[in-house]
Structure formats: C-alpha cells, structure tokens
Design an enzyme around this catalytic site. Structure first.
Site, PDB file in Angstrom:
ATOM      1  N   SER A   1       0.640  -1.218   0.050  1.00  0.00           N
ATOM      2  CA  SER A   1      -0.274  -0.082  -0.268  1.00  0.00           C
ATOM      3  C   SER A   1       0.666   1.086   0.387  1.00  0.00           C
ATOM      4  O   SER A   1       1.963   1.695  -0.644  1.00  0.00           O
ATOM      5  CB  SER A   1      -0.846  -0.376   1.059  1.00  0.00           C
ATOM      6  OG  SER A   1      -1.808   0.574   1.196  1.00  0.00           O
TER       7      SER A   1
ATOM      8  N   ASP B   1      -8.051  -4.780  -6.736  1.00  0.00           N
ATOM      9  CA  ASP B   1      -7.361  -3.924  -6.213  1.00  0.00           C
ATOM     10  C   ASP B   1      -7.787  -2.805  -6.148  1.00  0.00           C
ATOM     11  O   ASP B   1      -7.725  -2.030  -7.135  1.00  0.00           O
ATOM     12  CB  ASP B   1      -6.120  -4.015  -5.096  1.00  0.00           C
ATOM     13  CG  ASP B   1      -5.360  -2.871  -5.195  1.00  0.00           C
ATOM     14  OD1 ASP B   1      -6.093  -2.613  -4.240  1.00  0.00           O
ATOM     15  OD2 ASP B   1      -3.741  -3.086  -4.843  1.00  0.00           O
TER      16      ASP B   1
END
Ligand SMILES: *[C@@H]1O[C@H](CO)[C@@H](O)[C@H](O)[C@H]1NC(C)=O
Ligand SMILES: *[C@@H]1O[C@H](CO)[C@@H](O)[C@H](O)[C@H]1NC(C)=O
Ligand SMILES: *[C@@H]1O[C@H](CO)[C@@H](O)[C@H](O)[C@H]1NC(C)=O
Ligand SMILES: *[C@@H]1O[C@H](CO)[C@@H](O)[C@H](O)[C@H]1NC(C)=O
Length: 529
Positions: A191, A456
């Site tokens: 991330s 995602d």
C-alpha cells in the site's frame, strides 16, 4: 450479565473496525492501509539451535533523527519489533513498515504468516517491523499541531529507513554488524509503504539489495476516481447496475429536487441532520469503500457482498444482470443502512460528527493528539499525495455521486490544518513534485518486485494501472494475482487462492536470485588486499 452480553456483541465489531482502518469521519477518503496480521503469542524458537527467542511483541526503541537535514535537532524514539527465528550468519535483514498507522498488531509480518517471514525462512534472514514516524507512538513531538508536522514528509520517512538500516544494533547475536554494507537488506511494504519501498529504492540506490512492493501506490494522483473501477468491474453486475441507478437518482434529487424531495431522501437514510448536500452524497461512498477490506480469505463473507445481497436478492430470487431498478434498490439500500449498517459505521457518534465535514469544531479537526493517525495521514494527503476517491468523469458510469469531487475532499485540509492551508482555499497537493522526485509509474530500479491484485481498488495508482503500461522485466518484475489490496502479503490468502500463491512463489524465486550476487563491502576490501 448485561455487561457480559454487550462485551460479546462488541468484540466482533472491534475486530472488524480494526481490520478496516476506517477514517474517524465516515465521509473522508480512506487511506490505502496494510491489513494487520498478528503473530503467535509466547516465545519463538530458533529454527536451527532451538534457542528460546523473545516473544514477537517485545518492543525495541531506536533513536531516530528528528530532521535528517539538521541532525543537531536531536532524536526521538522510533518503535520496532524484531525476530531472528530463521537467521543464520550471512542471511538478509528483512525490513517492513506498515506505514500510515499504529504498528502494534503487525507482528505477523515478522513470521511466515506473511511474505516477509517466508523470505526469512527461505533465505535464513531476520525480520524487522518498524513504526513509521508520526504514527502510533512514534512521534518526535507531544502533539500534532501544524508546526510540529514540519518534519512529516515522505523524504524524512525515506531518510529514516536509511539511518535505521545503517545505525541500528539489533538484539540478535551478531546484530551489531549487519548494516547494509555487511548484509543484504530487503525492503518490504504494502500500500503506501509499498510505494515507500519503490520511492526509497529510487531515492537511495544500492541501499537495499532487493525490494518487495505489494499494491504499491507509486503514482500520486489528485482526482483518483479510478479507485472505484475495480469494484465496478468485478462486483456482481446486477449490483453495479442498481448502485449506478440509485446514485444517479440521488444526484437528480440533490441537485434539482424540491426541498421536500430532498428531505424525504435524507430521512429515508437517517441523514436528516446533515445540512450540506455533498455530505449526504458522500455518505453513499461508504458501501463502496467496503470493497477495500475484501480479501481471498474473507471470500464472499465480506460486508460488501452482504450489501449486494441486500440489494439484489428479493424473496430468495436474485435480479438478472440489469438489476431490479431504482425503485426497489433505493428502498433495499435504505433498509440495509437502517438495519445496523449506519449504526455500526458511526459507532455511537452523532450523524453530524460522523458524516458532517463542515464544522471546524468537530473533534475530527481539533484532535491534535499523538496517535491520531488519520490526522497524520491527512497531512501527507494534503501536501504530497492526494488520492481523493471521487465520482467518475462525466460520460463514465459512476458508483459515486457527481457531487463528490476533489474540492469536496480537499476542503477538509483547511479544517484540519488552518495554519497551513488558509480557510476557504481548496488546497491541492503538489503531486507533480512527488511524482518527479520518486518517479511514480516511471520507476526503473533493479531487484524490485511489484505484486498487485486485479481486484485491488488502488490498482490504478500502481504499476499495474489499466491506462498506464509498465513492462515487467527480469530485474523489475510485476506480477498480478486475482487478489484485492495487499492480498499477496498474507500466507493465509495464498493458501486459499492459487493466483496469490503463484505471485508469492515468483517473488521468492526472484528474491533468491537477487540475493546471490551480494558481496559484503568489508569482505570485498579484504579480498582486494
Ligand atoms: C505480549 O503478549 C503477551 C501475551 O499476549 C502479553 O502477556 C504481554 O503483556 C505482551 N507484551 C507486550 C510488551 O506487549
Ligand atoms: C512456518 O513457521 C513455523 C515455525 O514458526 C513452522 O512450524 C511452519 O512449518 C512454517 N510453515 C511453513 C509452510 O513452512
Ligand atoms: C446478482 O446478485 C447476487 C447477490 O449479490 C449475486 O449472487 C448474483 O451473482 C448476481 N447476478 C448477476 C447476474 O449479476
Ligand atoms: C463464510 O461464512 C460461513 C458461515 O459462517 C463459513 O462456514 C465459511 O467458511 C466462511 N467462508 C470464508 C471463505 O470465510
């Protein structure tokens, strides 16, 4: 008894709130966030000697420089966790930060419940989890007023990693002589911290021997409407059709409806206390944000799927791909909200504190205490990265109201940090500078492995963005699973999803190869003599 009962009801809620790392206000953009994985309690045993090692939650403290451009300013305590279960002399040091949150609860990133531990197990390495500056308890100051946030920059965080690697004396045997010149260091992140992995390797060439960057949001973007595209593409078709229909209806009512039509809509969703139309419009984003907390191991049990079931299953029958249409979907959505969703979302707060973003006295904006990680993250958002999760452009189907534009999200920067961003300005971060300094999608670095998930929501900011081709090369590999956000960091996900497993296997192979050529600087000197 009543106490016990409420405790039992609370526990699962707490666990899920933790895993989702929600914003304190349910109408503000979500941080990208690495999912927590906890390690086993109790002692750990060395894989070869069987020696008893300290429990994984043993906290260590490093004296980190407050300002890398002015070391005279002094140091602060940076927390880290460390184990050497698999370590043998000559093995790599695997460094990881969860990034924008308290690093407590991430001990699973020391052991083979994650890719970090798998690398350690394969390569006989040691693992470290370090808390990022200005998050959790790692803070140079006793509060986070604007002036104290001066040293909260991406560059200082990168410099922290360098100074730590070069300076730390690890608790393990021989841990005082395993700096990056003596041992190969591997930087792992997911991330934001995945991006930090790429940015650090660009900014400090040669410091880390190899890197693994999961769901790495390398490109800073202001209008990040693409965030909702993976959900729109991969959610059940009937559900996306109905969400689009409801949102389009909400926009019509909020922009051209009569006062009574607007009141009726707000009241249907329990939002009568909100006075600003864009706060009402933004509230609907919450159900779509739930997509971010899906993972292969939660499977179809996630809140997001419960939401789609609530919209699409009527009397035991599922709608066809075109959905039921706005009339049923609007009522079904409202029913889902009023059957606990809104209550859980706001968690005891008033609707205005929970979903209102206009009152400067809202604790959201005035709480400057250390450990208020959302405030700390917002500082980076407002200054360097953006990633406002908003409506799609006109002409593109949108799961999010067109009233929700970057200016809506950016407005809160002046409420959080009035001394930095004067009231009334809608400051936009200097993303061009970020993307030039750390190369964004143009990253070109040896021995860096990018792992992404097809579903995602953050994929459009990674090197696997649909509209931005970045080639995978033997030295900078890019592998994509069917997973969600950071799915490939977790071993549990690999155990239920073969595509995630394949990404991990490819990474382990690549990293094994990349560690082979490492020559410790000191040994090299000796050989030359
Ligand atoms: C570590 O975990 C154990 C077991 O859960 C607990 O008893 C102990 O207090 C924890 N130690 C720290 C430093 O958090
Ligand atoms: C993970 O590590 C534990 C020891 O901590 C070991 O017992 C287990 O076999 C390892 N798992 C795999 C898949 O190698
Ligand atoms: C309709 O929605 C249900 C419930 O979410 C889902 O199981 C089903 O696959 C969807 N069907 C289509 C055609 O989209
Ligand atoms: C989903 O929930 C059901 C019922 O609680 C459980 O049996 C199943 O194992 C869960 N599936 C996953 C993938 O977690």
């Amino acid at each position: 008894m009543a106490f016990l009962h409420s405790l039992l009801v609370l526990l699962p809620l707490l666990a899920s709130a933790c895993a989702q790392l929600k914003a304190p206000n349910a109408n503000l953009p979500r941080p990208p966030a690495v999912p927590p994985v906890t390690g086993p309690d109790g002692p750990v045993y060395h894989s070869v000697t069987g020696a008893t090692l300290p429990p994984l939650n043993t906290t260590y403290y490093f004296d980190q420089l407050i300002d890398h451009t002015n070391p005279k300013l002094g140091t602060f305590k940076q927390r880290y966790w460390h184990t050497w279960e698999w370590y043998e002399k000559g093995g790599p040091i695997i460094l990881f930060t969860p990034g924008e949150g308290n690093a407590d609860g991430y001990t699973g990133y020391l052991v083979n419940r994650t890719i970090n531990g798998q690398i350690a197990q394969q390569e006989h390495g040691a693992t470290i989890v370090i808390e990022h500056r200005y998050y959790g308890e790692t803070n140079p100051f006793s509060d986070m007023s604007d002036k104290n946030l001066k040293y909260h920059t991406i560059q200082q965080a990168i410099d922290d990693l360098e100074y730590f690697a070069k300076t730390v004396k690890l608790a393990m045997p021989g841990g005082d002589s395993v700096g990056p010149a003596e041992a190969p260091w591997v930087l792992v992140g997911g991330s934001y911290s995945g991006a930090l992995t790429s940015w650090t390797m660009v900014n400090k060439p040669g410091l880390f021997r190899a890197g693994y960057a999961s769901s790495a949001v390398v490109e800073a973007i202001v209008d990040f409407w693409q965030y909702f595209e993976p959900a729109r593409q991969y959610m059940p078709k009937n559900c996306s059709a109905d969400v689009e229909a409801v949102i389009s209806h909400v926009d019509t009512v909020l922009t051209t409806g009569t006062t009574s039509q607007i009141s009726q809509l707000k009241s249907l969703f329990g939002l009568s206390a909100l006075t600003h139309a864009d706060d009402v419009a933004s509230a609907f984003r919450n159900n779509l944000w739930d997509w971010q907390s899906l993972s292969p191991s939660t499977g179809p049990n996630g809140t997001f799927y419960q939401f789609c079931d609530a919209l699409e299953v009527k009397n035991g029958v599922s709608a066809s791909a075109s959905g039921w249409g706005v009339d049923h979907a609007l009522d079904a959505w409202a029913k889902f909200w009023n059957n606990g969703y809104l209550k859980n979302l706001c968690d005891g707060e008033s609707i205005v504190d929970c979903l209102g973003t206009y009152d400067p006295t809202n604790p959201l904006f005035t709480d400057i205490s250390v450990g208020n990680d959302y405030r700390s993250w917002t500082w980076i958002v407002c200054n360097e990265v953006g990633w406002y999760q908003d409506a799609a452009p006109t002409g593109v189907p949108s799961l999010v109201s067109r009233l929700v534009q970057p200016a809506y999200d950016a407005r809160s920067c002046s409420l959080f940090f009035p001394a930095t961003f004067p009231e009334g300005s809608s400051p936009l971060p200097d993303i061009a500078q970020t993307n030039v300094a750390y190369e964004g999608w143009n990253v070109h670095i040896d021995r860096l492995f990018f792992a992404n998930g097809q579903r995602d929501p953050w994929r459009a900011a990674t090197v696997s963005a649909d509209d931005h081709y970045v080639p995978s090369t033997p030295q900078q590999q890019i592998a994509v699973s069917d997973g969600f956000h950071c799915s490939d960091l977790s071993t549990a996900n690999a155990n239920v999803d073969a595509t995630v497993k394949a990404v991990q296997q490819q990474a382990l192979k690549a990293i094994h190869g990349w560690l082979q050529g490492f020559v410790p600087a000191k040994r090299e000197l000796v050989q030359e003599v």
